[in-house]
Design a protein around this motif. Structure first.
Motif, PDB file in Angstrom:
ATOM      1  N   GLY A  62       0.750  -1.187   0.021  1.00 27.38           N
ATOM      2  CA  GLY A  62      -0.203   0.066  -0.078  1.00 27.38           C
ATOM      3  C   GLY A  62       0.837   1.084  -0.093  1.00 27.38           C
ATOM      4  O   GLY A  62       2.102   1.256  -0.662  1.00 27.38           O
ATOM      5  N   ASP A  63       0.355   2.226   0.823  1.00 25.61           N
ATOM      6  CA  ASP A  63       1.108   3.660   0.943  1.00 25.61           C
ATOM      7  C   ASP A  63       2.114   3.449   2.098  1.00 25.61           C
ATOM      8  O   ASP A  63       2.572   4.550   2.591  1.00 25.61           O
ATOM      9  CB  ASP A  63       0.469   4.629   0.900  1.00 25.61           C
ATOM     10  N   THR A  64       2.585   2.336   2.723  1.00 25.78           N
ATOM     11  CA  THR A  64       3.300   2.116   3.788  1.00 25.78           C
ATOM     12  C   THR A  64       4.892   2.667   3.551  1.00 25.78           C
ATOM     13  O   THR A  64       5.307   3.602   4.143  1.00 25.78           O
ATOM     14  CB  THR A  64       3.709   0.704   4.382  1.00 25.78           C
ATOM     15  N   TYR A  65       5.532   2.177   2.588  1.00 22.42           N
ATOM     16  CA  TYR A  65       6.864   2.492   2.170  1.00 22.42           C
ATOM     17  C   TYR A  65       6.993   3.773   0.883  1.00 22.42           C
ATOM     18  O   TYR A  65       6.138   3.547  -0.033  1.00 22.42           O
ATOM     19  CB  TYR A  65       7.811   1.502   1.994  1.00 22.42           C
ATOM     20  N   PRO A  66       7.914   4.694   1.112  1.00 27.71           N
ATOM     21  CA  PRO A  66       8.157   5.469  -0.097  1.00 27.71           C
ATOM     22  C   PRO A  66       8.519   4.377  -1.250  1.00 27.71           C
ATOM     23  O   PRO A  66       9.171   3.586  -1.092  1.00 27.71           O
ATOM     24  CB  PRO A  66       9.458   6.366   0.550  1.00 27.71           C
ATOM     25  N   VAL A  67       8.238   4.835  -2.378  1.00 29.52           N
ATOM     26  CA  VAL A  67       8.320   4.244  -3.746  1.00 29.52           C
ATOM     27  C   VAL A  67       8.829   4.972  -4.616  1.00 29.52           C
ATOM     28  O   VAL A  67       8.416   6.213  -5.026  1.00 29.52           O
ATOM     29  CB  VAL A  67       7.139   3.454  -4.277  1.00 29.52           C
TER      30      VAL A  67
END
Lengths: 191, 579
Positions: B247-252
């Motif tokens: 999901g949006d947990t870690y920066p990508v």
């Protein structure tokens, strides 16, 4: 945000699984969902085991369904139901055609087609809705509408009206096959 | 308008909207549909070329003439087109040129799992990697802009999961473009040493400019996360698996321009996170680059070099969460692909097996002749390798093998690169027997026309290459045509040509059983009173025949009535069918 729903369509190359996924995709698009439908073309289509993934929700990322994720497995053949059963999510349902098609290793005698496969799956705890889609397709007027019979069956588990489904079928098949396919859909749903 | 489109269809839509005028490709899964969908637009001239090298050179010719052009191929097709690829990198383009290459991680329909990103690096060409249908369309448009701005062909790398997944796209209108005038520029377009030496520095400068472009282009983007303990760098379909799992947990850091990659953007991204993880399929292309920048990261250590990645794999390797599911303990027989009921290749392969032939094979549906019970092939390498392979095999082994070895190759594959091998056989005089399996279509990729079918990509009648005349004009004196449904005819021809003391060609001719215009006699049945259960009919590996209660049974939903099985039935229990 709505959790993404997963439908796997499995069968034998040549059984018309792609039309079923095309119709499902069209229907879900009309309902305003984000959708991904993933197919495999090429060699596996020649009588091999084929899989199509249909995913829908508010925002769908992956094009594929992984083990333990499928809310529904719509299976065109018994052996394929068993082959992909481990993709079913907890609480998921396998809707399967009772038809058996021998794969080449069974034909040549190198392997055995397991007996009572569907009851074995039920014993393990898989929730199964089995239907003789080939007979119903014949009743509708063509062996080829197995896909629409099964689509009719899975429609039972959706809140979309018959009219919406039938319109989608009408838009997607050649005019001369519309009536047969509509009949196949209703037989699959009501049987 | 919102539409659900296959990645390949969206790619074609991008070509249409970007004003592409010229399309030339050779079919190859999973790239084929781009060209098929492009051909549906009247505004685009589209064709099947005999092979990928011809396609790429033709597309370059169109660009030179000032028209936006395209050529597409699967990963192994790019090997065939690698020769022009490396040099058109030097010349650059006149109007924009896009090359699609579709990789097949997991080898759903391929003979190897090569990672085409290496070509972009080696040929010093920009490469874009879309991650869904909407990006496929957008990246085509961006690709043409890059191609014209930086004077370079642009490669767009697809993969099976992007090419063959449908997702929602918003279509727009086509922007017609006037042709860029052609001007003679010898030092730009004639790549002989004196000029090429001057072009190479231009290419190096272009890469620097593209690297600077990579820092700011919206093709690359950072998506913020809530937890900076990990930062993920990824591209293509892997981006989707990462977002699905995390999901949006870690920066990508999502890279859309995969060659050249940015420097500062990667450094900035890495400095904001504690640990960098690279998620990419097949080779460690991003990982190697990031490490070269002096940044510590993890990638292949977690994900390996083989096959496809998926959301479950990302969950397990990054989040440490294993998928839970119920399994079936029962042994489930495999269901490999097989030659269809009524397939014209079957009778010929049965003949080769019966005569204990060594069979040098090729790429196509007939590669399935390798599986049980026919087990009729000895080698399959790449397009055209049967005809050149048998030459070396027979030349070096002489009498030991030449009376028992044949090459088999389809009509389309023969046009692609078999004919050059046959020229070698004639020219260097090996006693080879080549069998052209002419089913009048390119089968495996889903029925594409080719130079031997008499129709072009748009479906219009066109010049039909006459295989018999072609083989004779090359210098093969013995050319025979057989009907593969007639086993006796096949056997006679194979025996005669193997015994002959000079090169020969057998054309095994019958159209693919799945072609719409082919009329079948309809299913035939087994007379159970006459069937003795000898299983002779089982030797051909027809999916329509099985043994039930010790007697042969024909599945009427599959049988086409080709009649090959009836020729094997000694008690005469199977009658009828075509012969």
């Amino acid at each position: 945000m709505m959790k993404t729903k997963n439908i796997m369509i499995v069968g034998v190359g040549g059984q018309g699984t792609l039309l079923a996924s095309k119709l499902l995709g069209k229907m879900l698009l009309k309902k305003g969902y984000d959708i991904k439908v993933s197919e495999v073309h090429g060699m596996s289509q020649r009588g091999g085991s084929v899989v199509t993934y249909v995913r829908y929700g508010d925002r769908v990322y992956s094009p594929i369904i992984d083990k333990g994720e499928a809310d529904f497995i719509l299976s065109f053949e018994q052996l394929e139901s068993a082959r992909y059963a481990d993709y079913l999510a907890p609480g998921g349902k396998i809707i399967t055609n009772t038809q058996k098609t021998n794969p080449m290793p069974v034909i040549t005698g190198a392997a055995v087609y397991p007996e009572n496969l569907l009851s074995k799956l039920a014993e393990i705890g898989f929730d199964i809705d089995a239907i003789d889609a080939l007979s119903l397709a014949r009743k509708a007027g063509s062996d080829k509408c197995i896909n629409i019979v099964l689509l009719g069956r899975i429609s039972k588990y959706f809140d979309f009206s018959d009219e919406e489904w039938l319109t989608t079928i009408e838009e997607s098949v050649p005019p001369k096959f519309i009536e047969i396919n509509k009949k196949a859909f209703l037989l699959g749903k009501e049987e | 308008m919102k539409k659900l489109m296959l990645g390949n269809e969206a790619f074609a839509r991008g070509l249409y909207e970007a004003g592409c005028d010229f399309v030339s490709s050779y079919p190859g899964t999973p790239s084929t549909e781009i060209t098929e969908f492009a051909a549906k637009y009247e505004e685009i001239y589209a064709e099947w070329a005999p092979n990928e090298k011809v396609a790429m050179e033709s597309a370059f010719g169109s660009s030179l003439a000032g028209h936006r052009s395209y050529c597409g191929m699967k990963h192994v097709g790019l090997n065939v087109a690698a020769d022009p690829l490396f040099t058109i990198s030097y010349t650059g383009v006149n109007a924009g040129m896009i090359i699609a290459v579709a990789d097949d991680p997991g080898m759903h329909s391929s003979q190897n799992e090569q990672d085409s990103r290496h070509y972009a690096i080696a040929a010093k060409l920009p490469m874009l990697e879309p991650s869904d249908s909407a990006e496929a369309m957008e990246f085509v448009k961006a690709g043409y802009e890059i191609s014209e701005k930086f004077d370079t062909p642009v490669i767009i790398k697809m993969c099976t999961r992007v090419a063959h997944s449908q997702s929602v796209i918003e279509t727009g209108e086509r922007i017609e473009r006037s042709a860029v005038p052609y001007e003679k520029q010898t030092s730009k377009y004639i790549m002989m040493p004196g000029f090429a030496k001057k072009r190479h520095p231009v290419v190096e400068e272009r890469t620097k400019a593209l690297t600077a472009f990579a820092e700011t282009t919206s093709l690359n983007r950072i998506e913020e996360g809530s937890d900076n303990s990990i930062g993920i760098i990824t591209s293509s379909t892997c981006y989707q698996y990462v977002k699905e799992a995390c999901g949006d947990t870690y920066p990508v850091l999502k890279l859309g321009l995969i060659n050249p990659m940015p420097v500062e953007l990667i450094k900035t991204f890495a400095s904001d996170v504690k640990k960098v993880i690279i998620v990419e399929e097949l080779d460690d292309v991003i990982e190697t680059y990031v490490k070269k920048l002096g940044i510590d990261c993890t990638g292949k250590e977690l994900f390996g070099y083989i096959g496809e990645i998926s959301q479950n794999i990302v969950r397990e390797k990054i989040l440490g969460v294993k998928a839970e599911f119920k399994s079936v303990s029962e042994e489930i027989p495999m269901r490999p692909p097989v030659m269809c009921a009524g397939c014209p290749h079957r009778g010929l392969f049965y003949t080769l097996k019966k005569n204990n032939c060594t069979v040098i094979g090729d790429i196509g549906c007939y590669t399935l002749g390798a599986v049980a019970p026919l087990n009729a092939l000895d080698s399959v390498i790449c397009m055209g390798a049967s005809v050149s392979g048998i030459h070396g095999f027979v030349k070096s082994s002489g009498k030991e093998h030449q009376g028992s070895t044949v090459a088999v190759i389809g009509d389309s594959t023969f046009m692609h690169s078999g004919v050059t091998g046959l020229i070698n056989i004639a020219y260097n005089e090996s006693n080879s027997t080549v069998i052209i399996l002419d089913n009048s279509i390119t089968g495996m990729t889903g029925h594409q026309q080719n130079p031997t079918t008499g129709f072009n990509l748009k479906g219009d009648p066109c010049t039909k290459i006459d295989l018999e005349s072609l083989c004779k004009s090359i210098g093969i004196k013995r050319v025979k045509v057989v009907d593969p449904y007639d086993l006796a005819q096949c056997e006679n021809a194979v025996k005669e040509e193997l015994a002959a003391d000079e090169p020969s060609v057998i054309i095994s001719r019958r159209p693919c059983a799945l072609l719409k215009y082919v009329k079948h006699p309809g299913p035939i049945a087994v007379d159970e009173n006459k069937c003795v259960g000898c299983k002779s009919c089982m030797k051909i590996g027809c999916p329509a025949i099985s043994i039930v209660n010790k007697k042969a049974v024909i599945d009427s939903t599959l049988c086409t009535g080709c009649g090959v099985c009836s020729q094997l039935c000694r008690p005469g229990a199977i009658e009828g069918g075509k012969k």
